[in-house]
Design an enzyme around this catalytic site. Structure first.
Site, PDB file in Angstrom:
ATOM      1  N   ASP A   1       1.178  -7.634   2.474  1.00 26.39           N
ATOM      2  CA  ASP A   1       1.255  -6.208   2.146  1.00 26.39           C
ATOM      3  C   ASP A   1       2.709  -5.747   1.960  1.00 26.39           C
ATOM      4  OD1 ASP A   1       0.838  -3.515   1.826  1.00 26.39           O
ATOM      5  OD2 ASP A   1      -0.472  -3.293   3.574  1.00 26.39           O
TER       6      ASP A   1
ATOM      7  N   HIS B   1       0.824  -1.220   0.000  1.00 22.13           N
ATOM      8  CA  HIS B   1       0.000   0.000   0.000  1.00 22.13           C
ATOM      9  C   HIS B   1       0.855   1.266   0.000  1.00 22.13           C
ATOM     10  CE1 HIS B   1       0.135   0.012   4.553  1.00 22.13           C
ATOM     11  NE2 HIS B   1       0.077   1.314   4.362  1.00 22.13           N
TER      12      HIS B   1
ATOM     13  N   SER C   1       4.007   2.416   8.369  1.00 28.08           N
ATOM     14  CA  SER C   1       3.802   1.374   7.387  1.00 28.08           C
ATOM     15  C   SER C   1       5.081   1.168   6.605  1.00 28.08           C
ATOM     16  CB  SER C   1       2.672   1.741   6.439  1.00 28.08           C
ATOM     17  OG  SER C   1       1.475   1.307   6.995  1.00 28.08           O
TER      18      SER C   1
HETATM   19  N1  ARG Z   1      -4.601   0.755   7.505  1.00 27.44           N
HETATM   20  C1  ARG Z   1      -3.292   0.720   6.939  1.00 27.44           C
HETATM   21  C2  ARG Z   1      -2.607   2.108   7.017  1.00 27.44           C
HETATM   22  O1  ARG Z   1      -3.119   3.020   7.581  1.00 27.44           O
HETATM   23  C3  ARG Z   1      -3.292   0.160   5.562  1.00 27.44           C
HETATM   24  C4  ARG Z   1      -3.979   0.965   4.521  1.00 27.44           C
HETATM   25  C5  ARG Z   1      -3.982   0.416   3.135  1.00 27.44           C
HETATM   26  N2  ARG Z   1      -4.967  -0.628   2.928  1.00 27.44           N
HETATM   27  C6  ARG Z   1      -6.262  -0.424   2.537  1.00 27.44           C
HETATM   28  N3  ARG Z   1      -7.049  -1.458   2.409  1.00 27.44           N
HETATM   29  N4  ARG Z   1      -6.752   0.755   2.242  1.00 27.44           N
HETATM   30  O2  ARG Z   1      -1.951   2.584   6.148  1.00 27.44           O
HETATM   31  N1  ASP Z   2      -1.191   1.577   7.877  1.00 27.05           N
HETATM   32  C1  ASP Z   2      -0.506   2.676   8.479  1.00 27.05           C
HETATM   33  C2  ASP Z   2       0.518   3.336   7.534  1.00 27.05           C
HETATM   34  O1  ASP Z   2       0.342   3.361   6.360  1.00 27.05           O
HETATM   35  C3  ASP Z   2       0.142   2.254   9.751  1.00 27.05           C
HETATM   36  C4  ASP Z   2      -0.759   2.488  10.912  1.00 27.05           C
HETATM   37  O2  ASP Z   2      -1.460   3.518  10.923  1.00 27.05           O
HETATM   38  O3  ASP Z   2      -0.738   1.662  11.812  1.00 27.05           O
HETATM   39  O4  ASP Z   2       1.465   3.960   7.949  1.00 27.05           O
END
Ligand code: ARG
Ligand code: ASP
Length: 719
Positions: free
Chosen positions: A221, A85, A643
């Site tokens: 990921d 991502h 991330s």
């Molecule tokens: N929650 C994670 C972060 O804040 C992954 C985001 C990407 N994945 C998604 N399904 N949108 O970045």
């Molecule tokens: N998924 C988040 C990022 O892209 C990480 C988090 O917020 O825990 O940095």
């Protein structure tokens, strides 16, 4: 006896200071603050092995990836591992309906197939320095706050200038603890960063937005990039003559597996946390700001989803935008749930009570909390207006956004100024990117729907007159924009091709441009000044509050995340999200098959992966329990920006790749709870399995250094 007991109690509280797993710590202070604690938890290295300016250390393998994520170097040829991502925008930009790398993945089989990414950077931290004294010393305490800030800014600029002149390095200085301390970071930035490999989204984004922010998780990921440098191993613009970068350090990869209780650390660039907010602030976030932002995004997402399902072209165009909008929409929902369950408002009230008690009679802190509360009451209206502006016209009405890009050239042209080449090139790039990822029908529908939300949610004085008295509907917005140049690709290109004073005047009369101007002006005049003024006051008061807490109330104090390099440490750990529910700390590929659903885009799988899993063809990547582990949870305090961060074991070896948090725990940005907050990572062995067994890109694994410190006790036999 009583006295003795209270002494014991305060000793326990004070000793807590050094045995916490909460926090994002400054690498240069690990030696004095955390080394002993970390070693007692299982760290086999010294603080110098993690951060040093005299010898290579773990920090030399960590990069800020593009300024929004973290990456780590995992080979002596500058190979970077980060999240799928995080590389998503790049993967998307190389994709088309014919060459759909989002769907199919991409693997460079040699260096010449590695794809360049204009604008993408990887930044190392060369060193950091406590510059508090240089920034604050001798500033007249009688100065007005604005003058004080001015003086501080001047000193920061001078120091950065002095540090970077005659050097290839960059530098920045950031305030810590609301400006009680300042640190400088000297950086080295590479801008030839190429895409090496990415799994299909069905692996890299498996679970999609359904599983996002959730545990149990089965997402691979990850993506791979490579830093290229010039012949002297120095940063250089993209060139065919550039060569793979030779790092000062790269992370060896552990093949030993992961057990509950193992020491873990996450090294990276967490973006923003606000752990020292007062109860008033938490209440405002939870009860005023989050609910409206959630509702606005829910509406936009529903419309996007409809258009994306109807067309492959639109699906690719909006994939990255959709993921971004959905991500924080869901995060805020989880955050509110977590704050509610943890009783966060009352926890912060407890801290305020402790503060009042501990600082009683101290002049400096008298009435401080009341002053903060007053500011929160005053800022509410502006904070809400700000989030409506950001969430609606500024981020989601794409034609308005494009129109705004013309503002400065219009102003320059009207003044008869020459527009330089650089400005033109930048504008043309922005316009091209807009056109590539733009669908008119989608934008019309979202804009119309969100104008409606804007009018419902905003005080009348913040609503542009053009839409104020009109019944706004899709029909209205279509009609209103019909004659605009911004609805037509040809007209937009026509504008750019022979720009003139006449064109500038014409755009000013354009309906989309006019609506944009009204929104932007209202924000600039009616919202931003008031918001900034109160927000600066809150910061100044918070500076005193945090100082008071640190000096008088026992507790664990670490600086809020501010996109600077930090280390979080903890252990591999499970958790209990609800009464009667106990989660395991890891998942394996059986769960991938359990979730597999070819009818649902979030849970579809490439046939080849299903086959490998069914055959249990895991090679050397299997755990000693015979299964292939996919993801795991740990108690490392992380946030957005972490991330792509490496999860490192006590020997300094890579065991996983951080990518998310559990839903209940997303409140950790403002209220960390050791029982509820977990970071979620992909097991590094699953990453290698996908690269090697799934993608047949074993040459990449050959570049890495795999280590096994513990011989497996027993290997489960497969029949
Ligand atoms: N929650 C994670 C972060 O804040 C992954 C985001 C990407 N994945 C998604 N399904 N949108 O970045
Ligand atoms: N998924 C988040 C990022 O892209 C990480 C988090 O917020 O825990 O940095």
């Amino acid at each position: 006896m009583k006295k003795f007991l209270s002494l014991v109690v305060s000793l326990i509280i004070l000793s807590n200071v050094t045995s916490a797993k909460e926090g994002m710590w400054l690498p240069m202070l690990l030696k004095s603050l955390n080394e002993g604690d970390m070693q007692s938890m299982g760290l086999k290295l010294s603080a110098d092995d993690i951060y040093s300016i005299n010898q290579s250390s773990l920090k030399d393998a960590i990069v800020s990836f593009g300024g929004f994520c973290t990456g780590e170097i995992i080979s002596d040829k500058g190979l970077i591992l980060t999240n799928h991502h995080c590389g998503y925008g790049q993967i998307q930009s190389h994709s088309s309906v014919e060459n759909d790398y989002l769907t199919n993945g991409y693997w460079a089989m040699n260096h010449s197939q590695e794809l360049k990414n204009p604008g993408l950077t990887a930044t190392f931290i060369v060193r950091m320095e406590d510059v508090t004294a240089k920034i604050l010393e001798g500033i007249d305490s009688e100065l007005k706050e604005s003058e004080r800030q001015g003086e501080i800014r001047k000193r920061i600029n001078n120091l950065v200038e002095e540090t970077t002149k005659d050097s290839d390095y960059g530098a920045y200085i950031r305030p810590f603890f609301y400006g009680n301390e300042y640190y400088m970071f000297v950086t080295e930035t590479f801008n030839d960063v190429r895409l090496v490999g990415a799994p299909p989204s069905a692996i890299g984004k498996f679970g999609g937005d359904t599983d996002n922010w959730m545990w149990p998780r089965h997402t691979g990921d990850f993506s791979l990039f490579r830093i290229y440098a010039d012949k002297d191993n120095k940063p250089a613009e993209y060139s065919e003559d550039n060569v793979p970068y030779t790092p000062k350090h790269y992370l060896p990869i552990s093949m030993s597996g992961i057990k509950k209780g193992d020491f873990t650390m996450v090294y990276g660039f967490p973006g923003r946390t606000q752990e020292y907010l007062t109860s008033y602030a938490i209440q405002q976030i939870k009860e005023v700001i989050n609910p409206d932002q959630i509702a606005i995004r829910a509406k936009a997402l529903k419309i996007m989803d409809k258009h994306m399902k109807a067309s492959d072209k639109v699906r690719i165009q909006y994939a990255s935008k959709y993921a971004r909008i959905s991500n924080y929409w869901k995060k805020w929902i989880g955050e509110n749930g977590g704050l509610q369950k943890a009783n966060a408002i009352s926890l912060k009230q407890d801290r305020e009570t402790a503060f009042l008690k501990a600082t009683k009679g101290m002049k400096e802190y008298e009435g401080l909390l009341n002053e903060i509360e007053k500011r929160y009451l005053a800022i509410e209206k502006y904070a809400l207006a700000r989030s409506y502006f950001v969430e609606i016209p500024y981020r989601k009405m794409e034609m308005l956004r494009l129109a705004n890009r013309f503002t400065s050239i219009i102003n320059q042209t009207k003044k008869g100024e020459e527009i330089d080449e650089k400005t033109w090139t930048a504008l043309k790039e922005k316009v091209a990117l807009h056109l590539k990822n733009f669908d008119l029908n989608l934008d019309l529908e979202i804009s119309a729907a969100l104008i409606e939300s804007y009018k419902e949610g905003m005080a009348p004085e913040f609503v542009p007159s053009i839409i104020k008295s009109k019944a706004t509907s899709l029909k209205f917005y279509k009609l209103y924009t019909a004659k605009s140049v911004f609805v037509s690709e040809d007209k937009i290109n026509g504008l750019l091709n022979n720009w003139s004073k006449g064109k500038a005047k014409k755009v000013e009369k354009d309906p989309v441009y006019k609506l944009m101007k009204q929104f932007w002006n209202l924000y600039a005049k009616e919202v931003r000044p008031a918001y900034n003024a109160i927000s600066n006051e809150i910061d100044s008061l918070s500076k005193i509050y945090v100082k008071g807490l640190r000096e008088n109330v026992p507790g664990t104090y670490y600086p809020d995340a501010n996109s600077t390099l930090r280390l979080a440490y903890g252990q591999v750990d499970d958790y209990e999200p609800r009464d009667g529910v106990q989660y395991d700390y890891f998942t394996n590929t059986e769960g991938i098959l359990e979730k597999y659903d070819s009818e649902n885009v979030d849970f579809n799988l490439p046939g080849r992966l299903v086959e490998l899993i069914e055959k249990k063809d895991f090679g050397k990547y299997a755990d000693e329990d015979g299964s292939l582990h996919v993801c795991f949870t740990a108690s490392n305090h992380t946030t957005g920006g972490n991330s792509g961060s490496p999860v490192i074991n006590g020997n300094g070896e890579l065991i996983g790749l951080n990518f998310d948090r559990n839903w209940e725990g997303t409140m950790s940005d403002i209220n960390y709870d050791i029982d509820q907050c977990r970071n979620i990572s992909v097991d590094i062995r699953y990453v290698l399995f996908v690269v090697d067994k799934y993608a047949n890109a074993g040459h990449l694994v050959d570049e890495m250094k795999l280590v096994k410190t513990v011989a497996p006790v027993k290997v489960a036999m497969e029949k």
